[in-house]
Motif scaffolding. Structure first.
Motif, PDB file in Angstrom:
ATOM      1  N   LYS A 180       0.829  -1.218   0.000  1.00 50.26           N
ATOM      2  CA  LYS A 180       0.000   0.000   0.000  1.00 50.26           C
ATOM      3  C   LYS A 180       0.858   1.261   0.000  1.00 50.26           C
ATOM      4  O   LYS A 180       0.609   2.190  -0.773  1.00 50.26           O
ATOM      5  N   VAL A 181       1.851   1.323   0.879  1.00 46.05           N
ATOM      6  CA  VAL A 181       2.670   2.546   0.895  1.00 46.05           C
ATOM      7  C   VAL A 181       3.491   2.652  -0.386  1.00 46.05           C
ATOM      8  O   VAL A 181       3.776   3.749  -0.867  1.00 46.05           O
ATOM      9  N   TRP A 182       3.835   1.519  -0.946  1.00 44.47           N
ATOM     10  CA  TRP A 182       4.555   1.520  -2.226  1.00 44.47           C
ATOM     11  C   TRP A 182       3.663   2.135  -3.323  1.00 44.47           C
ATOM     12  O   TRP A 182       4.105   2.979  -4.101  1.00 44.47           O
ATOM     13  N   LEU A 183       2.405   1.710  -3.365  1.00 46.51           N
ATOM     14  CA  LEU A 183       1.448   2.266  -4.343  1.00 46.51           C
ATOM     15  C   LEU A 183       1.234   3.760  -4.113  1.00 46.51           C
ATOM     16  O   LEU A 183       1.102   4.538  -5.058  1.00 46.51           O
ATOM     17  N   ALA A 184       1.188   4.161  -2.838  1.00 47.72           N
ATOM     18  CA  ALA A 184       0.973   5.577  -2.519  1.00 47.72           C
ATOM     19  C   ALA A 184       2.088   6.428  -3.096  1.00 47.72           C
ATOM     20  O   ALA A 184       1.842   7.468  -3.716  1.00 47.72           O
ATOM     21  N   ARG A 185       3.321   5.988  -2.874  1.00 50.53           N
ATOM     22  CA  ARG A 185       4.451   6.812  -3.348  1.00 50.53           C
ATOM     23  C   ARG A 185       4.469   6.873  -4.872  1.00 50.53           C
ATOM     24  O   ARG A 185       4.793   7.897  -5.460  1.00 50.53           O
ATOM     25  N   ARG A 186       4.118   5.783  -5.530  1.00 51.10           N
ATOM     26  CA  ARG A 186       4.184   5.804  -6.994  1.00 51.10           C
ATOM     27  C   ARG A 186       2.979   6.519  -7.621  1.00 51.10           C
ATOM     28  O   ARG A 186       3.111   7.173  -8.643  1.00 51.10           O
ATOM     29  N   PHE A 187       1.793   6.352  -7.052  1.00 53.01           N
ATOM     30  CA  PHE A 187       0.591   6.855  -7.722  1.00 53.01           C
ATOM     31  C   PHE A 187      -0.203   7.875  -6.901  1.00 53.01           C
ATOM     32  O   PHE A 187      -0.470   8.969  -7.371  1.00 53.01           O
ATOM     33  N   THR A 188      -0.651   7.481  -5.716  1.00 51.81           N
ATOM     34  CA  THR A 188      -1.661   8.277  -5.012  1.00 51.81           C
ATOM     35  C   THR A 188      -1.103   9.579  -4.454  1.00 51.81           C
ATOM     36  O   THR A 188      -1.744  10.624  -4.574  1.00 51.81           O
ATOM     37  N   ALA A 189       0.053   9.500  -3.819  1.00 53.33           N
ATOM     38  CA  ALA A 189       0.629  10.692  -3.183  1.00 53.33           C
ATOM     39  C   ALA A 189       2.118  10.764  -3.512  1.00 53.33           C
ATOM     40  O   ALA A 189       2.960  10.651  -2.626  1.00 53.33           O
ATOM     41  N   PRO A 190       2.442  10.953  -4.796  1.00 53.99           N
ATOM     42  CA  PRO A 190       3.860  10.988  -5.172  1.00 53.99           C
ATOM     43  C   PRO A 190       4.563  12.095  -4.392  1.00 53.99           C
ATOM     44  O   PRO A 190       4.022  13.190  -4.258  1.00 53.99           O
ATOM     45  N   GLY A 191       5.730  11.789  -3.869  1.00 53.82           N
ATOM     46  CA  GLY A 191       6.447  12.779  -3.074  1.00 53.82           C
ATOM     47  C   GLY A 191       6.272  12.588  -1.581  1.00 53.82           C
ATOM     48  O   GLY A 191       6.966  13.216  -0.792  1.00 53.82           O
ATOM     49  N   CYS A 192       5.343  11.704  -1.170  1.00 54.83           N
ATOM     50  CA  CYS A 192       5.254  11.406   0.268  1.00 54.83           C
ATOM     51  C   CYS A 192       6.436  10.519   0.652  1.00 54.83           C
ATOM     52  O   CYS A 192       7.098   9.941  -0.205  1.00 54.83           O
ATOM     53  N   GLU A 193       6.712  10.448   1.945  1.00 53.54           N
ATOM     54  CA  GLU A 193       7.824   9.615   2.427  1.00 53.54           C
ATOM     55  C   GLU A 193       7.225   8.385   3.116  1.00 53.54           C
ATOM     56  O   GLU A 193       6.702   8.479   4.227  1.00 53.54           O
ATOM     57  N   PRO A 194       7.222   7.232   2.454  1.00 57.11           N
ATOM     58  CA  PRO A 194       6.565   6.060   3.046  1.00 57.11           C
ATOM     59  C   PRO A 194       7.456   5.344   4.064  1.00 57.11           C
ATOM     60  O   PRO A 194       8.671   5.249   3.878  1.00 57.11           O
ATOM     61  N   VAL A 195       6.835   4.866   5.124  1.00 52.73           N
ATOM     62  CA  VAL A 195       7.514   4.054   6.139  1.00 52.73           C
ATOM     63  C   VAL A 195       6.609   2.869   6.435  1.00 52.73           C
ATOM     64  O   VAL A 195       5.407   3.042   6.666  1.00 52.73           O
ATOM     65  N   CYS A 196       7.174   1.676   6.393  1.00 51.19           N
ATOM     66  CA  CYS A 196       6.395   0.474   6.683  1.00 51.19           C
ATOM     67  C   CYS A 196       6.582   0.149   8.166  1.00 51.19           C
ATOM     68  O   CYS A 196       7.711  -0.114   8.601  1.00 51.19           O
ATOM     69  N   CYS A 197       5.514   0.214   8.948  1.00 55.69           N
ATOM     70  CA  CYS A 197       5.645  -0.066  10.381  1.00 55.69           C
ATOM     71  C   CYS A 197       4.316  -0.574  10.932  1.00 55.69           C
ATOM     72  O   CYS A 197       3.282  -0.475  10.287  1.00 55.69           O
ATOM     73  N   ASP A 198       4.369  -1.095  12.148  1.00 53.68           N
ATOM     74  CA  ASP A 198       3.220  -1.783  12.744  1.00 53.68           C
ATOM     75  C   ASP A 198       2.494  -0.851  13.709  1.00 53.68           C
ATOM     76  O   ASP A 198       3.084  -0.392  14.688  1.00 53.68           O
ATOM     77  N   GLY A 199       1.213  -0.594  13.447  1.00 53.21           N
ATOM     78  CA  GLY A 199       0.421   0.272  14.319  1.00 53.21           C
ATOM     79  C   GLY A 199       0.221  -0.296  15.718  1.00 53.21           C
ATOM     80  O   GLY A 199      -0.178   0.436  16.623  1.00 53.21           O
ATOM     81  N   ASN A 200       0.479  -1.583  15.896  1.00 55.05           N
ATOM     82  CA  ASN A 200       0.366  -2.193  17.226  1.00 55.05           C
ATOM     83  C   ASN A 200       1.703  -2.239  17.955  1.00 55.05           C
ATOM     84  O   ASN A 200       1.844  -2.928  18.964  1.00 55.05           O
ATOM     85  N   ALA A 201       2.689  -1.525  17.429  1.00 52.41           N
ATOM     86  CA  ALA A 201       3.997  -1.434  18.097  1.00 52.41           C
ATOM     87  C   ALA A 201       4.292   0.055  18.288  1.00 52.41           C
ATOM     88  O   ALA A 201       3.635   0.903  17.684  1.00 52.41           O
ATOM     89  N   PRO A 202       5.269   0.394  19.134  1.00 46.28           N
ATOM     90  CA  PRO A 202       5.619   1.812  19.275  1.00 46.28           C
ATOM     91  C   PRO A 202       5.973   2.418  17.910  1.00 46.28           C
ATOM     92  O   PRO A 202       6.547   1.745  17.056  1.00 46.28           O
ATOM     93  N   MET A 203       5.619   3.686  17.720  1.00 44.89           N
ATOM     94  CA  MET A 203       5.857   4.307  16.414  1.00 44.89           C
ATOM     95  C   MET A 203       7.351   4.596  16.222  1.00 44.89           C
ATOM     96  O   MET A 203       8.009   5.055  17.140  1.00 44.89           O
ATOM     97  N   PRO A 204       7.853   4.344  15.011  1.00 42.73           N
ATOM     98  CA  PRO A 204       9.298   4.492  14.778  1.00 42.73           C
ATOM     99  C   PRO A 204       9.691   5.940  14.470  1.00 42.73           C
ATOM    100  O   PRO A 204      10.400   6.203  13.496  1.00 42.73           O
ATOM    101  N   PHE A 205       9.209   6.866  15.301  1.00 47.35           N
ATOM    102  CA  PHE A 205       9.484   8.282  15.030  1.00 47.35           C
ATOM    103  C   PHE A 205       9.961   8.983  16.296  1.00 47.35           C
ATOM    104  O   PHE A 205       9.575   8.622  17.413  1.00 47.35           O
ATOM    105  N   ALA A 206      10.731  10.042  16.094  1.00 48.00           N
ATOM    106  CA  ALA A 206      11.283  10.817  17.206  1.00 48.00           C
ATOM    107  C   ALA A 206      10.196  11.659  17.867  1.00 48.00           C
ATOM    108  O   ALA A 206       9.212  12.058  17.221  1.00 48.00           O
ATOM    109  N   ARG A 207      10.391  11.934  19.145  1.00 49.25           N
ATOM    110  CA  ARG A 207       9.510  12.872  19.848  1.00 49.25           C
ATOM    111  C   ARG A 207       9.531  14.222  19.113  1.00 49.25           C
ATOM    112  O   ARG A 207      10.580  14.735  18.760  1.00 49.25           O
ATOM    113  N   GLY A 208       8.349  14.765  18.870  1.00 57.06           N
ATOM    114  CA  GLY A 208       8.283  16.084  18.250  1.00 57.06           C
ATOM    115  C   GLY A 208       8.682  16.128  16.786  1.00 57.06           C
ATOM    116  O   GLY A 208       8.963  17.193  16.246  1.00 57.06           O
TER     117      GLY A 208
END
Ligand SMILES: [Zn+2]
Length: 419
Positions: A180-208
């Motif tokens: 899905k994120v692969w399709l988004a970057r190519r077609f739906t939202a070109p220029g977005c930065e896709p990250v594949c991660c699990d919503g049931n795990a801590p988010m892989p992003f920095a505070r703030g």
């Protein structure tokens, strides 16, 4: 993956910064990492076809081993879930390499399991038009002075597209489903930065890392809801203004198709321990949008009214400008992709006098049951002058045709969407 993404990316498990393991196989393209291994103090994660895979599910482990064996194509096949089906995998690879591939042809090559075909109608369905109006109002308000946005569990990026011009720096699209994120970057939202991660795990992003964090049409499927919400607040922490928004989440008090494991309005409210959110019933927001605005986020609904709603939106922000009536944006004067007659319409002969007639037709009874509220803005029949259709196809909005866009009879679809 752009090198600047290291600034916001963190290991979901140890919270540490990541870096490219240069002793492992890697492929770079200027400032983009196409293939490689990212390492922190506790773990290693693969980057596959430019997408960091920040979880440890079986497909990710297989794909990571394939990257280490210098097999990027096989790694992508594993993430697409096609590792055990060489014929399908080859079919998809050939399609991806071809210049006339579309969102639709690739989704179809993946098989019916992906989005069940309803993606074709996504940009005009009632859930989407409310989500879009909320994104434009809330993200538009808190990002007015700059700041980055993240769309968590954003699937193939339909609402990420609504964030493209609001986010300073590419909006990040996070989802468990690599395809899905692969399709988004190519077609739906070109220029977005896709990250594949699990919503049931801590988010892989920095505070703030962000000023605006959202999750639409997915939160009822998250099991670790408290962790998710506290993490949403963590990734926007330290910014004024900022907002966290959960839109279209189902309500435990009422039944809905594809129900998930929803909470009650008060149950959702209790998840936000440090910033009291406001809860909105989707029906009132939908009526606002159908009426042509404003989207009234100053409303306060009683508990009984909220409990009768099928779907809810929950917004947490310290910015009082969020909780005001927001005028809806006028229809676009030029497409971000291409103008197209809403695919829910089928051509129904000539309308006489150089015009064409279209008739509303739902793809299935299930679709009608879930999204039939679109009848409130989509007429059963519509006649459009052929000259107007030609102008729209050429990317212009002829006088008088902006109402077709406002009512979603004509939609602004991504290029190469396949309708
Ligand atoms: Zn780690």
């Amino acid at each position: 993956m752009h090198l600047s993404t290291f600034g916001v990316l963190r290991c979901p498990y140890c919270g540490g910064r990541l870096e490219l393991v240069t002793s492992s196989f890697h492929e770079k393209d200027g400032d983009e990492i196409r293939t490689g291994i990212l390492g922190c103090q506790c773990c290693i994660f693969p980057v596959i076809d430019g997408i960091p895979v920040m979880h440890l599910q079986e497909n990710a482990t297989t794909a990571r081993e394939l990257v280490e064996q210098k097999k990027p194509l096989e790694a992508r096949r594993a993430m697409f879930g096609l590792g055990a089906d060489p014929a399908a995998a080859e079919n998809v690879d050939t399609l991806i390499a071809s210049s006339d591939a579309t969102y639709r042809t690739i989704v179809e090559a993946f098989g019916e399991h992906l989005e069940g075909g309803y993606f074709l109608y996504r940009f005009a369905d009632p859930t989407f038009i409310v989500g879009h109006a909320l994104v434009r109002a809330v993200a538009g308000t808190v990002l007015r002075g700059g700041g980055r946005a993240v769309d968590i569990c954003g699937g193939s990026g339909h609402l990420t597209r609504s964030l493209m011009d609001l986010s300073t720096g590419s909006p990040v699209l996070a989802d468990l489903y690599f395809a899905k994120v692969w399709l988004a970057r190519r077609f739906t939202a070109p220029g977005c930065e896709p990250v594949c991660c699990d919503g049931n795990a801590p988010m892989p992003f920095a505070r703030g890392a962000f000023r605006f964090a959202m999750c639409s049409d997915a939160f009822m499927y998250i099991w670790t809801k408290r962790q998710f919400v506290l993490d949403m607040l963590r990734v926007i922490d330290g910014h004024v203004p900022s907002a966290a928004m959960i839109s279209h989440t189902h309500n435990q008090c009422t039944w809905t198709p594809s129900h998930g494991q929803p909470l009650t309005p008060d149950g959702y409210r209790n998840l936000f321990e440090t910033l009291e959110p406001r809860v909105f019933g989707e029906s009132g927001l939908f009526a606002d949008v159908v009426r042509g605005g404003p989207l009234d986020l100053s409303r306060r609904e009683g508990e009984e009214a909220l409990e009768a709603e099928q779907a809810l939106a929950i917004i947490a922000s310290t910015d009082p400008a969020v909780f005001t009536p927001h005028a809806l944006e006028p229809p676009p004067s030029k497409p971000s992709g291409q103008f197209h007659v809403n695919p829910l319409y089928v051509a129904d002969g000539a309308g006489g006098d150089g015009s064409a007639r279209f008739r509303l037709r739902f793809p299935s009874e299930d679709y009608e049951q879930e999204y039939g509220a679109c009848r409130q803005y989509l007429p059963d029949e519509v006649v459009i002058a052929r000259a107007d259709l030609e102008a729209l196809a050429a990317g212009r909005v002829p006088p008088g045709a902006s109402d077709l866009l406002r009512r979603r009879v004509v939609v602004d679809l991504p290029l190469r969407y396949g309708v």
